[in-house]
Each structure stands twice: as structure tokens, then as C-alpha cells.
Design a protein around this motif. Structure first.
Motif, mmCIF file in Angstrom:
data_model
loop_
_atom_site.group_PDB
_atom_site.id
_atom_site.type_symbol
_atom_site.label_atom_id
_atom_site.label_comp_id
_atom_site.label_asym_id
_atom_site.label_seq_id
_atom_site.Cartn_x
_atom_site.Cartn_y
_atom_site.Cartn_z
ATOM 1 N N SER A 20 33.688 36.676 -26.738
ATOM 2 C CA SER A 20 34.318 35.360 -26.723
ATOM 3 C C SER A 20 35.451 35.375 -27.742
ATOM 4 C CB SER A 20 33.310 34.262 -27.078
ATOM 5 O OG SER A 20 33.948 32.994 -27.146
ATOM 6 N N PRO A 21 36.687 35.620 -27.301
ATOM 7 C CA PRO A 21 37.792 35.742 -28.252
ATOM 8 C C PRO A 21 37.929 34.564 -29.202
ATOM 9 C CG PRO A 21 38.469 36.549 -26.116
ATOM 10 C CD PRO A 21 37.116 35.940 -25.919
ATOM 11 N N LYS A 22 37.818 33.343 -28.704
ATOM 12 C CA LYS A 22 38.048 32.178 -29.563
ATOM 13 C C LYS A 22 36.980 32.036 -30.647
ATOM 14 C CE LYS A 22 35.740 28.854 -26.507
ATOM 15 N NZ LYS A 22 35.934 27.620 -25.703
ATOM 16 N N ASN A 23 35.833 32.683 -30.461
ATOM 17 C CA ASN A 23 34.763 32.631 -31.451
ATOM 18 C C ASN A 23 34.559 33.976 -32.143
ATOM 19 O OD1 ASN A 23 33.856 29.853 -30.914
ATOM 20 N ND2 ASN A 23 33.297 30.676 -28.918
ATOM 21 N N ALA A 24 35.578 34.811 -32.100
ATOM 22 C CA ALA A 24 35.440 36.179 -32.599
ATOM 23 C C ALA A 24 35.045 36.216 -34.069
ATOM 24 C CB ALA A 24 36.747 36.943 -32.387
ATOM 25 N N GLY A 25 35.646 35.366 -34.887
ATOM 26 C CA GLY A 25 35.347 35.387 -36.314
ATOM 27 C C GLY A 25 33.885 35.104 -36.601
ATOM 28 N N ALA A 26 33.311 34.149 -35.883
ATOM 29 C CA ALA A 26 31.913 33.795 -36.102
ATOM 30 C C ALA A 26 30.960 34.858 -35.570
ATOM 31 C CB ALA A 26 31.614 32.450 -35.444
ATOM 32 N N LEU A 27 31.360 35.579 -34.545
ATOM 33 C CA LEU A 27 30.498 36.584 -33.919
ATOM 34 C C LEU A 27 30.583 37.946 -34.596
ATOM 35 C CD1 LEU A 27 31.236 35.797 -30.148
ATOM 36 C CD2 LEU A 27 29.154 35.211 -31.424
ATOM 37 N N ALA A 28 31.622 38.177 -35.370
ATOM 38 C CA ALA A 28 31.874 39.513 -35.917
ATOM 39 C C ALA A 28 30.753 39.964 -36.852
ATOM 40 C CB ALA A 28 33.210 39.523 -36.656
ATOM 41 N N LEU A 29 30.435 41.251 -36.745
ATOM 42 C CA LEU A 29 29.406 41.876 -37.573
ATOM 43 C C LEU A 29 30.008 43.073 -38.311
ATOM 44 C CD1 LEU A 29 26.467 41.998 -35.000
ATOM 45 C CD2 LEU A 29 26.734 40.367 -36.892
ATOM 46 N N PRO A 30 29.468 43.420 -39.470
ATOM 47 C CA PRO A 30 29.954 44.613 -40.179
ATOM 48 C C PRO A 30 29.487 45.886 -39.493
ATOM 49 C CG PRO A 30 28.107 43.657 -41.352
ATOM 50 C CD PRO A 30 28.429 42.698 -40.237
ATOM 51 N N ALA A 31 30.315 46.911 -39.523
ATOM 52 C CA ALA A 31 29.969 48.183 -38.886
ATOM 53 C C ALA A 31 28.850 48.906 -39.609
ATOM 54 C CB ALA A 31 31.201 49.082 -38.797
ATOM 55 N N LEU A 55 45.473 45.235 -26.902
ATOM 56 C CA LEU A 55 44.795 43.952 -26.765
ATOM 57 C C LEU A 55 45.370 43.172 -25.588
ATOM 58 C CD1 LEU A 55 44.630 42.893 -30.522
ATOM 59 C CD2 LEU A 55 42.817 43.939 -29.141
ATOM 60 N N GLY A 56 44.481 42.540 -24.832
ATOM 61 C CA GLY A 56 44.913 41.704 -23.729
ATOM 62 C C GLY A 56 45.583 40.431 -24.223
ATOM 63 N N ALA A 57 46.239 39.738 -23.307
ATOM 64 C CA ALA A 57 47.010 38.551 -23.674
ATOM 65 C C ALA A 57 46.143 37.501 -24.352
ATOM 66 C CB ALA A 57 47.681 37.967 -22.432
ATOM 67 N N ARG A 58 44.886 37.356 -23.912
ATOM 68 C CA ARG A 58 43.995 36.351 -24.500
ATOM 69 C C ARG A 58 43.383 36.820 -25.816
ATOM 70 N NH1 ARG A 58 39.887 35.394 -19.724
ATOM 71 N NH2 ARG A 58 40.128 37.651 -19.697
ATOM 72 N N GLU A 59 43.563 38.083 -26.158
ATOM 73 C CA GLU A 59 42.910 38.648 -27.334
ATOM 74 C C GLU A 59 43.809 38.723 -28.564
ATOM 75 O OE1 GLU A 59 39.925 41.611 -24.783
ATOM 76 O OE2 GLU A 59 41.787 42.395 -25.662
ATOM 77 N N ARG A 60 45.108 38.746 -28.365
ATOM 78 C CA ARG A 60 46.022 39.035 -29.472
ATOM 79 C C ARG A 60 45.973 37.991 -30.581
ATOM 80 N NH1 ARG A 60 50.468 40.219 -24.939
ATOM 81 N NH2 ARG A 60 49.467 42.082 -24.090
ATOM 82 N N GLU A 61 45.654 36.764 -30.225
ATOM 83 C CA GLU A 61 45.578 35.709 -31.237
ATOM 84 C C GLU A 61 44.366 35.869 -32.147
ATOM 85 O OE1 GLU A 61 45.163 30.817 -31.475
ATOM 86 O OE2 GLU A 61 45.559 31.798 -29.552
ATOM 87 N N TYR A 62 43.321 36.523 -31.622
ATOM 88 C CA TYR A 62 42.034 36.503 -32.316
ATOM 89 C C TYR A 62 41.613 37.850 -32.901
ATOM 90 C CZ TYR A 62 41.751 32.194 -29.600
ATOM 91 O OH TYR A 62 42.007 30.969 -29.047
ATOM 92 N N PHE A 63 42.209 38.945 -32.441
ATOM 93 C CA PHE A 63 41.784 40.275 -32.858
ATOM 94 C C PHE A 63 42.937 41.063 -33.452
ATOM 95 C CE2 PHE A 63 38.939 39.165 -29.306
ATOM 96 C CZ PHE A 63 37.706 39.336 -29.909
ATOM 97 N N ALA A 64 42.589 42.017 -34.292
ATOM 98 C CA ALA A 64 43.550 42.994 -34.794
ATOM 99 C C ALA A 64 43.469 44.247 -33.930
ATOM 100 C CB ALA A 64 43.238 43.344 -36.245
ATOM 101 N N PRO A 65 44.599 44.892 -33.618
ATOM 102 C CA PRO A 65 44.549 46.123 -32.831
ATOM 103 C C PRO A 65 44.181 47.319 -33.699
ATOM 104 C CG PRO A 65 46.811 45.608 -33.373
ATOM 105 C CD PRO A 65 45.992 44.480 -33.917
ATOM 106 N N GLY A 66 43.478 48.257 -33.115
ATOM 107 C CA GLY A 66 43.229 49.520 -33.794
ATOM 108 C C GLY A 66 44.469 50.380 -33.790
ATOM 109 N N ASP A 67 44.485 51.403 -34.619
ATOM 110 C CA ASP A 67 45.661 52.269 -34.698
ATOM 111 C C ASP A 67 45.307 53.745 -34.605
ATOM 112 O OD1 ASP A 67 44.452 52.638 -37.124
ATOM 113 O OD2 ASP A 67 46.121 51.883 -38.323
ATOM 114 N N GLY A 68 44.146 54.060 -34.025
ATOM 115 C CA GLY A 68 43.750 55.449 -33.869
ATOM 116 C C GLY A 68 43.212 55.729 -32.483
ATOM 117 N N THR A 69 43.361 56.974 -32.046
ATOM 118 C CA THR A 69 42.852 57.390 -30.732
ATOM 119 C C THR A 69 41.972 58.627 -30.927
ATOM 120 O OG1 THR A 69 44.849 58.696 -30.328
ATOM 121 C CG2 THR A 69 44.820 56.442 -29.488
ATOM 122 N N PRO A 70 40.801 58.464 -31.521
ATOM 123 C CA PRO A 70 39.960 59.614 -31.853
ATOM 124 C C PRO A 70 39.269 60.221 -30.644
ATOM 125 C CG PRO A 70 38.824 57.578 -32.380
ATOM 126 C CD PRO A 70 40.208 57.187 -31.960
#
Length: 271
Positions: free
Chosen positions: A52-63, A115-130
Motif C-alpha cells: 500500500s504505497p500511501k501507507n508505506a511509512g507505517a508498514l515499513a519494517l527494518p531489514a 518505481l511505478g508512477a504511483r510509487e515515486r511519491e512514497y518510496f525511494a529507488p534503489g541504486d544497485g543491481t546485485p
């Protein structure tokens, strides 16, 4: 790949804010995958947290939180490699992340780069392709929208990925998902001489969004080996042939249809 191996892809419901329930579903399918003899099992994007992109901050968990430690223990218990999607807590915006746990512990993580169009407001993009070196194969991960960018699959193949896993959190109904996937996912496998395994969320996320499911496994010849399109939870398992993959990756100029195309790319012309 040194030997044939079994892989499973899973579609499941992941409800936002119900992490313990999601973990139970993951544990059930991990055990089922191991029972089928699978060495790797891939779960959908955000299988752990719900999507749920709009609730991403509340749903996020530490790795490195208790949930991921549980998944790490699950991989050890079943002697299997598990790929599990989550919303990962970041210093600023969270990430859409696929965690990779092996029989000996954490192998690594991939953060969604496109990131998809609906995701860019709520998420940061990764910068690696491992490329992850698992006990049975070298693998790459693309999350949903990522797979629409052929350069990513190409780069992962050139780095040595033998299998591409493409977990989704896509709300289209199953019939539409089949039409879309069959247009481009087999081409990613064929052009880059990789196995490609895709899965999607299904059911409802607890906040009104429905996901249509979808499971697909394609070979390095571009042929679809197995697929399942159903709105209900389930798993698809297939045996991947090491001989087929290695024939394409052998040195030499064989027949066009049997070559490892990425080895012949003139990458200096691409930028």
C-alpha cells in the motif's frame, strides 16, 4: 548452474498491518516448497508487509528486525533459499525490497530501482543491481515494473545471473495479467538466456485493493514451462535443467538460436 534444480514461485494474500499472519502464510508455503524438493522459493513483492504505497511509512519494517530474523531462521530450518518481499524502513522514504535468505543466513537484498508512477511519491529507488550467489544458482531480482526495462535483465545476465526472479504486487485481474506477462516475460528469458520465474500477490490487502495473482516460469529458450492464473493462493514448481542453460552459455559461435546473445552485445554503443 552445476546441476538441475527445483524452484517454486508462490502467490499469496498479504494483508497490510497483519505481519504475523503474513509470516504464517510464508512459513506454510516455505515448508510446502521444501516438501516438493525446491532449492529456491520466491514470494511476491511485499509478501511480508502487504502493499500500500500511501501507507508505506507505517508498514515499513527494518531489514534486521525480528520478522527478517524469523525468515532467516525459516530458510535455515528448511535448508532452502527464500526470496521475500517487504517494505523496508529507510533513513528517509522506505524501499520496496526483496530479501534473500539462504540455508546459512542472509545472502542480500534488492531494492526496487524502477518505481511505478504511483510509487515515486512514497518510496525511494534503489541504486544497485546485485547478482546473488546462492548455493544452487546465481540469481537476479526485478520487482514488478522493473521488468519492463530490458536493460536491467540484460545487465543482470551479463553479470552472471542464471535465473531472474520477478515478484509482483500488481492489481490486475488474472486474465489481464496473463496477457501482459506473455507479451514480454518470455522475451526477457530468451534474449538474455536465463530462466525467469514470476509471481504476484493475490486476494485483498486489507485496505480495499484486490490482486489477481499469477505465476509463470519460462526457460532460456523463451518457452513457457509452467504457468498458473488464478485468484486464489497457490504455488508453481518446476525443475530447471542445468544442461539447457549451460549449452547457451558455452563458448563458441554456434547456431544463432543457441547462442548466448549478451556476450555479443556492443555495449559501448548503448549510451
Amino acid at each position: 548452474m552445476k546441476e538441475d534444480l527445483r524452484v517454486s514461485v508462490i502467490q499469496m494474500e498479504a494483508r497490510c498491518g497483519e505481519t504475523e499472519c503474513n509470516l504464517r502464510r510464508i512459513a506454510f508455503f516455505a515448508a510446502q516448497a521444501r516438501h516438493r524438493g525446491s532449492a529456491l522459493a520466491c514470494f511476491p513483492e511485499c509478501a511480508l508487509t502487504g502493499y500500500s504505497p500511501k501507507n508505506a511509512g507505517a508498514l515499513a519494517l527494518p531489514a534486521d528486525g525480528k520478522e527478517c530474523r524469523y525468515l532467516e531462521g525459516l530458510a535455515r530450518l528448511h535448508a532452502i533459499t527464500l526470496l521475500v518481499g517487504m517494505i523496508e524502513r529507510g533513513r528517509g522514504k522506505p524501499y520496496l525490497t526483496q530479501m534473500v535468505f539462504g540455508p546459512r543466513g542472509l545472502i542480500g537484498r534488492y531494492r526496487k530501482t524502477h518505481l511505478g508512477a504511483r510509487e515515486r511519491e512514497y518510496f525511494a529507488p534503489g541504486d544497485g543491481t546485485p547478482v546473488f550467489h546462492t548455493p544452487k544458482a546465481d540469481i537476479g531480482v526485478e520487482l514488478c515494473w522493473d521488468a519492463h526495462f530490458p536493460g536491467l535483465s540484460f545487465a543482470l545476465s551479463r553479470k552472471g545471473a542464471e535465473i531472474l526472479f520477478v515478484p509482483h504486487a500488481a492489481p490486475q485481474r488474472a486474465g489481464a495479467r496473463e496477457t501482459i506477462w506473455n507479451r514480454y516475460l518470455p522475451a526477457r528469458a530468451y534474449d538474455n538466456r536465463v530462466y525467469l520465474c514470476a509471481c504476484n500477490l493475490c486476494g485483498e490487502n486489507g485496505q480495499g485493493t484486490q490482486f489477481g495473482g499469477g505465476l509463470l516460469i519460462a526457460g532460456p529458450d523463451g518457452e513457457i514451462m509452467a504457468q498458473r492464473y488464478s485468484p486464489t493462493a497457490g504455488m508453481l514448481t518446476a525443475t530447471l535443467s542445468a544442461d539447457m542453460l549451460n549449452r547457451y552459455r558455452a563458448d563458441g559461435d554456434g547456431e544463432m538460436e543457441s547462442r548466448f546473445f549478451p556476450a555479443f552485445a556492443r555495449v559501448e554503443l548503448y549510451d
